[in-house]
Each structure stands twice: as structure tokens, then as C-alpha cells.
Design an enzyme around this catalytic site. Sequence first.
Site, PDB file in Angstrom:
ATOM      1  N   LYS A  70      72.293  82.233  60.912  1.00  0.00           N
ATOM      2  CA  LYS A  70      71.182  81.785  61.757  1.00  0.00           C
ATOM      3  C   LYS A  70      70.606  82.925  62.607  1.00  0.00           C
ATOM      4  O   LYS A  70      69.401  82.980  62.855  1.00  0.00           O
ATOM      5  CB  LYS A  70      71.643  80.650  62.684  1.00  0.00           C
ATOM      6  CG  LYS A  70      71.995  79.362  61.938  1.00  0.00           C
ATOM      7  CD  LYS A  70      72.665  78.344  62.839  1.00  0.00           C
ATOM      8  CE  LYS A  70      72.972  77.062  62.101  1.00  0.00           C
ATOM      9  NZ  LYS A  70      73.833  76.140  62.872  1.00  0.00           N
ATOM     10  N   TYR A 195      68.356  76.958  52.679  1.00  0.00           N
ATOM     11  CA  TYR A 195      69.292  77.019  53.811  1.00  0.00           C
ATOM     12  C   TYR A 195      70.741  77.038  53.306  1.00  0.00           C
ATOM     13  O   TYR A 195      71.575  77.789  53.826  1.00  0.00           O
ATOM     14  CB  TYR A 195      69.031  75.812  54.727  1.00  0.00           C
ATOM     15  CG  TYR A 195      69.986  75.697  55.887  1.00  0.00           C
ATOM     16  CD1 TYR A 195      69.833  76.491  57.017  1.00  0.00           C
ATOM     17  CD2 TYR A 195      71.044  74.802  55.852  1.00  0.00           C
ATOM     18  CE1 TYR A 195      70.715  76.394  58.085  1.00  0.00           C
ATOM     19  CE2 TYR A 195      71.931  74.687  56.920  1.00  0.00           C
ATOM     20  CZ  TYR A 195      71.762  75.481  58.027  1.00  0.00           C
ATOM     21  OH  TYR A 195      72.643  75.382  59.075  1.00  0.00           O
TER      22      TYR A 195
HETATM   23  N1  LIG Z   1      78.283  75.641  62.117  1.00  0.00           N
HETATM   24  C1  LIG Z   1      77.994  76.095  60.925  1.00  0.00           C
HETATM   25  O1  LIG Z   1      78.467  77.127  60.485  1.00  0.00           O
HETATM   26  C2  LIG Z   1      77.114  75.194  60.119  1.00  0.00           C
HETATM   27  C3  LIG Z   1      76.568  75.803  58.883  1.00  0.00           C
HETATM   28  C4  LIG Z   1      76.516  74.820  57.753  1.00  0.00           C
HETATM   29  N2  LIG Z   1      75.953  75.445  56.613  1.00  0.00           N
HETATM   30  C5  LIG Z   1      75.700  73.587  58.159  1.00  0.00           C
HETATM   31  O2  LIG Z   1      74.504  73.631  58.216  1.00  0.00           O
HETATM   32  O3  LIG Z   1      76.242  72.560  58.410  1.00  0.00           O
END
Ligand SMILES: NC(=O)CC[C@H](N)C(=O)O
Length: 313
Positions: A70, A195
Site C-alpha cells: 500500500k 490489488y
Molecule cells: N493487512 C494486510 O496485509 C491486508 C492485505 C490483504 N491483501 C487484504 O487486502 O486483505
Amino acid sequence: MGCQCRSNEELQQLVDQAKKYTNKGKVADYIPALEKANPEGLSVAIYYPDGKGYCAGDVSGKVTLQSISKVLTLALVLMEKGEEYVFSYVGKEPTGDPFNSIAKLETNKASKPLNPMINAGALTVTHMVAGDSVNERFNRILHFIRELTQNPTIGFNEDVARSEYNTADLNRSLSYFLKQHKVINEDVENLIELYSKQCAIEMDSQDLARIGCVLAMNGKDQLTGKQIIPGDIARICKTFMVTCGMYNASGEFAINVGIPAKSGVSGGIMGAVPGKCGIGIYGAALDEKGNSVAGIKILEMMAKKYSLSMFNM
Ligand SMILES: NC(=O)CC[C@H](N)C(=O)O
């Protein structure tokens, strides 16, 4: 004055001490493929701007970025679209809620996600990655991450990406909500595919430490001299890491460790100690807030041993 780490053995001692905490946590299982991770695996790496790096533990162990990605897509879209555009769609405030919470989307005005580190905000940011197809957009993210790590072999874990795509109904819900409120305007399935792939980009703790070091040094790769991320954007990323990087444990982490850091449900943590070094950690067993249990212990020990808290300069 902090002292630098000088050997792999120093880090190995920290791994040995932190290892006993791995059985205090649990591997994430809401993405089924993540459940295959070894809960006892633990590795740590530190990387300095002069190119010196040290590592210890299961150093060949690979981790998918998950939420660590992110910060990186945020840097990419800020570089492409500028601050004003990006922050007209996503806010800058911590939520105090779990990363995948939908609650504040409805209570917050204009349904603007509160920050880019929660899933609603991250989906909004990934939506902004330009390109004509999911593949083209994904390749741009991957190219950027290869540049940050100086590692052209980095790829993504197809099993984890597929597993997340097949089970991401909460992320789909967030996306449909965002689409209804005109925060995003693309096909939700495309966004979830992009994503999920972004979250499944895979690397080892040394790669994580290298990225951390670029952020720590205001976006510049000190060895190549290349300004990969503009200084202002690196600063924004590090600030989000302090305020929201460790989910709803960010406040406690800032007090106990004091390092801008971002974690993922895979058990990875990427740390960027301003002006000093980058840190990469992989320990799959998570605490109840979703952070690597042993990873946090190692960071607490490192912060003390090497005087790394940015609030203690
Ligand atoms: N907290 C995380 O690492 C979440 C990432 C995971 N890919 C999600 O969207 O749920």
C-alpha cells in the site's frame, strides 16, 4: 549516539531471543494460501545507505507484500497524479479500526476513505494506477518495486494472488461501496485482480530492507545516486507509516519502537529509519492486530540496541 549493526551474528542473537514469541501468534488464514506459511519462520535484515547489509534467520524465506504494497502504490500514484489529486479521494487521518473495516466509509462525509493504509483507501489508490489493462498496470507497479529493490528477479506469488482474488468478498464490498459513491469508477473485478496481484508481490527480508533504506534516505538510492521517489513523497509515505503503518497498533508501536514501519498480514514488516537505514522482517505468526509477533519483538530490541527511535534523536 546510535551504533550500527556490524555483523550477521548480532542480528542472529536477536532472532534467537525473539523466536520464542512465534508461538504466541497465529498465521493469517482468511486468505487460504497464506495458511501454508511456517509460523516459526523468522528473518531480519538491515540495510545501510553505504550498501552494507546484514541479515539473520531464515534469510531465504520469501514473503508476499500484502499491506506493505500500500505504501509503494501510494508513492507511485503520488508521483503520477500529484498530491492534490490523490488526497482529494483519500484522506490523511488514522482510523483506529482494523485494516479491512467498512464502518467509517459510511460515517465519513463523501465516503472518502480516511487514509491509504486501510483497504478502502488502498483500493482507491490502486484504482489510480494508470494503464490500459490489469496487466499493464500491474507491470508498472512491479517495475517500480524492482527499481526500489534493485532486484530484477522480483515477481508475484500466483497461488497467493489467486487465493486472495477468490476470497476477497470484503474487498469487493468496499469497492462496490466506493464505486456507488463515485470514489472509483472501474470494473470491480479488474480492481480486485490488480490489488490481489499487487499484494502477492514476493520478496525476502533483504529486499524489504533495501526499499526501507530508499524511503529512509528521502527517496534516493544512495548507491546508484538515483532519486527514485521525490523527497516530499518519501516524507509523506514515512509519515503514513508512523500514523497508520501498523494498523490500529500504530500508536503503541510509535512509543515502543519509534520507527516508520509498514506491516502486512503475511508477517512482513518494512521499516525506514529516517536518515539511517532500512529494515526488513519476516515472521508469519501474527498478533491479534495482524502484526508479526516476533517481528515486533525484534524491532523493539533493535530500536534499543541501535538507538533507532526517531523520537529519541
Ligand atoms: N493487512 C494486510 O496485509 C491486508 C492485505 C490483504 N491483501 C487484504 O487486502 O486483505
